[in-house]
Design a protein around this motif. Structure first.
Motif, PDB file in Angstrom:
ATOM      1  N   VAL A  95       6.305   1.471  -3.047  1.00 21.33           N
ATOM      2  CA  VAL A  95       5.924   1.144  -1.672  1.00 21.33           C
ATOM      3  C   VAL A  95       6.279   2.325  -0.778  1.00 21.33           C
ATOM      4  O   VAL A  95       7.443   2.704  -0.668  1.00 21.33           O
ATOM      5  N   LYS A  96       5.300   2.893  -0.125  1.00 17.98           N
ATOM      6  CA  LYS A  96       5.533   4.002   0.795  1.00 17.98           C
ATOM      7  C   LYS A  96       5.699   3.520   2.236  1.00 17.98           C
ATOM      8  O   LYS A  96       6.412   4.135   3.027  1.00 17.98           O
ATOM      9  N   ASP A  97       5.006   2.459   2.586  1.00 24.01           N
ATOM     10  CA  ASP A  97       5.063   1.919   3.945  1.00 24.01           C
ATOM     11  C   ASP A  97       4.702   0.441   3.864  1.00 24.01           C
ATOM     12  O   ASP A  97       3.896   0.033   3.014  1.00 24.01           O
ATOM     13  N   ALA A 121       0.760  -5.780   5.158  1.00 24.42           N
ATOM     14  CA  ALA A 121      -0.012  -4.671   4.597  1.00 24.42           C
ATOM     15  C   ALA A 121       0.946  -3.622   4.072  1.00 24.42           C
ATOM     16  O   ALA A 121       2.080  -3.502   4.557  1.00 24.42           O
ATOM     17  N   ALA A 122       0.481  -2.866   3.088  1.00 22.44           N
ATOM     18  CA  ALA A 122       1.339  -1.837   2.499  1.00 22.44           C
ATOM     19  C   ALA A 122       0.513  -0.632   2.080  1.00 22.44           C
ATOM     20  O   ALA A 122      -0.637  -0.764   1.648  1.00 22.44           O
ATOM     21  N   VAL A 123       1.125   0.535   2.223  1.00 22.35           N
ATOM     22  CA  VAL A 123       0.628   1.759   1.606  1.00 22.35           C
ATOM     23  C   VAL A 123       1.483   1.984   0.361  1.00 22.35           C
ATOM     24  O   VAL A 123       2.720   2.001   0.443  1.00 22.35           O
ATOM     25  N   VAL A 124       0.831   2.125  -0.783  1.00 20.11           N
ATOM     26  CA  VAL A 124       1.559   2.181  -2.045  1.00 20.11           C
ATOM     27  C   VAL A 124       1.135   3.403  -2.859  1.00 20.11           C
ATOM     28  O   VAL A 124       0.148   4.073  -2.546  1.00 20.11           O
ATOM     29  N   ARG A 125       1.878   3.643  -3.911  1.00 23.79           N
ATOM     30  CA  ARG A 125       1.557   4.716  -4.856  1.00 23.79           C
ATOM     31  C   ARG A 125       0.523   4.202  -5.863  1.00 23.79           C
ATOM     32  O   ARG A 125       0.580   3.049  -6.293  1.00 23.79           O
ATOM     33  N   GLU A 126      -0.413   5.061  -6.226  1.00 25.98           N
ATOM     34  CA  GLU A 126      -1.387   4.733  -7.277  1.00 25.98           C
ATOM     35  C   GLU A 126      -1.464   5.934  -8.215  1.00 25.98           C
ATOM     36  O   GLU A 126      -2.428   6.707  -8.218  1.00 25.98           O
ATOM     37  N   TYR A 136      -1.406   5.701 -11.505  1.00 30.43           N
ATOM     38  CA  TYR A 136      -2.227   5.324 -12.646  1.00 30.43           C
ATOM     39  C   TYR A 136      -3.060   4.119 -12.230  1.00 30.43           C
ATOM     40  O   TYR A 136      -2.756   3.442 -11.238  1.00 30.43           O
ATOM     41  N   SER A 137      -4.113   3.841 -12.966  1.00 35.16           N
ATOM     42  CA  SER A 137      -5.052   2.791 -12.588  1.00 35.16           C
ATOM     43  C   SER A 137      -4.368   1.439 -12.458  1.00 35.16           C
ATOM     44  O   SER A 137      -3.643   1.011 -13.364  1.00 35.16           O
ATOM     45  N   ARG A 138      -4.575   0.778 -11.305  1.00 37.58           N
ATOM     46  CA  ARG A 138      -4.106  -0.568 -10.992  1.00 37.58           C
ATOM     47  C   ARG A 138      -2.599  -0.646 -10.738  1.00 37.58           C
ATOM     48  O   ARG A 138      -2.038  -1.747 -10.683  1.00 37.58           O
ATOM     49  N   GLU A 139      -1.948   0.497 -10.583  1.00 34.71           N
ATOM     50  CA  GLU A 139      -0.531   0.457 -10.211  1.00 34.71           C
ATOM     51  C   GLU A 139      -0.366  -0.291  -8.889  1.00 34.71           C
ATOM     52  O   GLU A 139       0.619  -1.011  -8.682  1.00 34.71           O
ATOM     53  N   ALA A 140      -1.326  -0.147  -7.999  1.00 31.97           N
ATOM     54  CA  ALA A 140      -1.243  -0.808  -6.698  1.00 31.97           C
ATOM     55  C   ALA A 140      -1.159  -2.321  -6.842  1.00 31.97           C
ATOM     56  O   ALA A 140      -0.473  -2.995  -6.069  1.00 31.97           O
ATOM     57  N   LEU A 141      -1.858  -2.873  -7.828  1.00 32.42           N
ATOM     58  CA  LEU A 141      -1.810  -4.319  -8.030  1.00 32.42           C
ATOM     59  C   LEU A 141      -0.417  -4.767  -8.465  1.00 32.42           C
ATOM     60  O   LEU A 141       0.110  -5.775  -7.976  1.00 32.42           O
ATOM     61  N   GLY A 142       0.182  -4.018  -9.366  1.00 31.60           N
ATOM     62  CA  GLY A 142       1.552  -4.341  -9.778  1.00 31.60           C
ATOM     63  C   GLY A 142       2.522  -4.273  -8.619  1.00 31.60           C
ATOM     64  O   GLY A 142       3.422  -5.112  -8.492  1.00 31.60           O
ATOM     65  N   THR A 166      -3.319  -0.492   0.182  1.00 34.17           N
ATOM     66  CA  THR A 166      -4.082   0.731  -0.036  1.00 34.17           C
ATOM     67  C   THR A 166      -3.150   1.838  -0.510  1.00 34.17           C
ATOM     68  O   THR A 166      -1.927   1.745  -0.329  1.00 34.17           O
ATOM     69  N   ASP A 167      -3.733   2.871  -1.101  1.00 39.62           N
ATOM     70  CA  ASP A 167      -2.944   4.054  -1.465  1.00 39.62           C
ATOM     71  C   ASP A 167      -3.233   5.216  -0.523  1.00 39.62           C
ATOM     72  O   ASP A 167      -2.717   6.308  -0.712  1.00 39.62           O
ATOM     73  N   ARG A 168      -4.064   4.997   0.488  1.00 38.71           N
ATOM     74  CA  ARG A 168      -4.424   6.042   1.436  1.00 38.71           C
ATOM     75  C   ARG A 168      -3.469   6.024   2.621  1.00 38.71           C
ATOM     76  O   ARG A 168      -3.134   4.945   3.123  1.00 38.71           O
ATOM     77  N   PRO A 169      -3.020   7.184   3.113  1.00 35.03           N
ATOM     78  CA  PRO A 169      -2.165   7.201   4.305  1.00 35.03           C
ATOM     79  C   PRO A 169      -2.907   6.609   5.495  1.00 35.03           C
ATOM     80  O   PRO A 169      -4.042   6.995   5.790  1.00 35.03           O
ATOM     81  N   THR A 170      -2.290   5.684   6.174  1.00 34.32           N
ATOM     82  CA  THR A 170      -2.902   5.074   7.352  1.00 34.32           C
ATOM     83  C   THR A 170      -1.807   4.470   8.213  1.00 34.32           C
ATOM     84  O   THR A 170      -0.707   4.190   7.734  1.00 34.32           O
TER      85      THR A 170
END
Length: 588
Positions: free
Chosen positions: A342-344, A358-363, A365-371, A391-395
């Motif tokens: 979790v980045k944010d 809402a969260a900005v997360v690391r991705e 590898y594929s589907r890491e965001a879901l975990g 999302t994995d995009r900075p926002t």
């Protein structure tokens, strides 16, 4: 200098022209709350009512009703300190002499965190004692006309685990039944409720001490969504920048916060429940009558010149919005440590917090965001989140339109929407149809964009729809008949107009599209407090190996529905009373 008690904060606000004193007589039943609501709507000052009918104690409200007052209450140091602590976890591993010397300032600050005992004659809280009818004369407020009675709205409820050890300080509203008893609104997933559950299993009463006032840091720590075993008194000390003074209670039981205004001491017996509510809460609706535990008050300590702190909750934005904003900034650096990936992270006060996060997360590898989404939904009070966007995009998460566009550009409905039925809900969220029960949804938008979002609707008339408005790129608001008149309208909309809406990943059916389209607060409050994902989200779909693959558009039915609690509106005669007396309140 961070204020160390309520009156120091009040004097600071007075010097900063952030406080108005109202000496005209004011009724704590509805009138005071209506004054408060108008002032906070105008981003006005804190209010000190010195002539509250039926009480010798003045009342202060709207202490935290603007970002500036929150900054005055806490200053920049707590956020700087929290960031330094998190950064030090890497520089101090391993803790070499050089690394320790480099962090000497931080280590000295850490040595200030904690509590300290002081002598009874040095503790202002012991200035007065009420044992006969201990709650009589407290200026407890009734905020909304359908409330079940007066409620203590800024209680700092202190409990300890029956086995000893860790404590909890939480804010749980308290309906005052009489001069000796109140309700104790322990919701699910709240630390005080866990302590009570353990005491009840032993058939024991749980000792409880309720503080009112004290350092502003104490109020912030009571509402902070910290992990269960993180001591709130330590967080209060961290925000305060010094050890929190405590004193032994001469009548036994818990230690008392020495600088508090009031300390209400008693216990909650096991297996006893009493109807509590209704109450106009921070969701902007009335929470209904339900059975909750009962707090039996034995005695009340108070300062000789005690000031009763209160808040008024209702439709956002209220004081909880500004306190929540501060607490999220404070705790943000700790999220990656508690939840790797979790980045944010942001929860939205406009919705009452738990309905939307809402969260900005690391991705990596594929589907890491879901975990990582599952990790968020398993973390403390975040497990009550109803709708999670990842999302994995900075926002900038606080800018919801920006977040939603970022996600909808990348959202693949066949793989990125998950709806989970039969889960827990926040106690105040009635969209699930049963107290504490409901569903959840996770919406993912990661990687590169897969579509260009439309920003204007050009598809012509839609059947049964009389109002169409764009909230942001890719999100269309539509209005038609009410739910009571046409409950199957979203299904018919999909059946008759889905081909004209395929450019719009998200279509939301609301009662008044144009009214909320361009206002983030109205949009978030209206939409996310009025739908349950499992029963109110619609899309064409197919099932493949137990996975539901949806197609755009996703339609959310966020209309008001039968069975939802009433929206909060002030009583007309109170509005007229306050209109008539307005100049009197603020006469100089």
């Amino acid at each position: 200098m961070v204020p160390t008690n309520l009156r120091a904060f009040i004097e600071m606000l007075r010097r900063e022209n952030e406080l108005i004193e109202i000496s005209a007589p004011v009724d704590p039943n509805l009138e005071l709350a209506e004054i408060h609501r108008r002032v906070i709507d105008e981003q006005g000052p804190a209010l000190l009512f010195t002539n509250v009918q039926g009480s010798a104690f003045p009342v202060v409200t709207n202490l935290f009703g603007t970002t500036r007052r929150v900054d005055l209450a806490f200053g920049p140091k707590p956020e700087q300190f929290m960031k330094a602590v998190i950064n030090a976890t890497s520089t101090l591993m391993p803790p070499t002499p050089k690394a320790l010397w480099g962090e000497r300032g931080l280590i000295l600050d850490l040595m200030k965190v904690g509590t300290k005992n002081i002598q009874q004659n040095q503790a202002p809280i012991l200035g007065g004692l009420k044992k006969d009818n201990p709650l009589a004369g407290l200026p407890v407020l009734t905020s909304w006309q359908e409330d079940g009675g007066p409620f203590v709205t800024l209680p700092l409820v202190y409990t300890e685990h029956p086995d000893g050890g860790h404590h909890n300080l939480g804010m749980y509203r308290m309906q005052v039944y009489d001069d000796f008893t109140t309700g104790m609104h322990w919701q699910i997933h709240k630390g005080g409720g866990f302590h009570y559950h353990e005491a009840e299993k032993r058939n024991q009463a749980l000792p409880v001490t309720v503080f009112l006032g004290g350092p502003p840091a104490l109020i912030a720590s009571a509402i902070a969504p910290v992990p269960e075993h993180l001591p709130e008194l330590m967080l209060a000390s961290l925000i305060l920048g010094q050890k929190l003074p405590m004193v032994e209670n001469p009548h036994g039981g818990h230690r008392l916060v020495a600088e508090a205004e009031f300390a209400i001491c008693g216990s909650v017996p096991p297996h006893l429940r009493r109807p509590e509510g209704p109450f106009g809460d921070h969701f902007g609706y009335y929470s209904l009558i339900h059975d909750f535990p009962v707090f039996n008050v034995n005695h009340v300590w108070h300062r000789k010149d005690a000031i009763y702190p209160a808040t008024i909750v209702g439709k956002p934005r209220q004081e909880d919005y500004f306190l929540g904003e501060f607490l999220q900034r404070l705790l943000e650096p700790a999220f990656p440590m508690a939840m790797p990936g979790v980045k944010d992270l942001w929860t939205y006060a406009e919705t009452g917090f738990h309905p939307l996060a809402a969260a900005v997360v690391r991705e990596s590898y594929s589907r890491e965001a879901l975990g990582t989404a599952f990790r968020i939904l398993g973390e403390g009070q975040l497990s009550l989140t109803k709708f999670l966007i990842v999302t994995d995009r900075p926002t900038t998460l606080a800018n919801f339109s920006q977040l939603l566009e970022t996600v909808l550009e990348r959202f693949d409905p066949a793989r990125d929407l998950f709806i989970f039925n039969k889960t827990s809900h926040d106690t105040l969220d009635y969209t699930g149809g049963q107290l504490n029960h409901g569903s959840k949804a996770v919406l993912l938008g990661t990687g590169d964009p897969v579509r260009e979002l439309p920003r204007a609707y050009t598809g012509g008339e839609l059947p049964e729809i009389h109002d169409i408005a764009v909230h942001c790129g890719g999100c269309l608001l539509v209005s038609g008949a009410s739910y009571a008149a046409e409950p199957e309208l979203p299904q018919r909309l999909l059946a008759n107009a889905a081909s004209r809406l395929t450019q719009w990943p998200l279509v939301i059916l609301v009662d008044d599209a144009s009214d909320i389209a361009n206002d983030q607060t109205k949009f978030l409050w209206t939409v996310f407090t009025r739908f349950n994902p499992a029963s109110d989200m619609y899309a064409q779909s197919s099932v493949n190996r137990h996975h539901i693959a949806y197609e755009v558009p996703i339609v959310i039915d966020a209309r008001m529905k039968p069975g939802y609690p009433d929206e909060l509106f002030p009583r007309e005669d109170i509005v007229e009373l306050v209109d008539r007396r307005w100049k009197e309140y603020f006469a100089r």
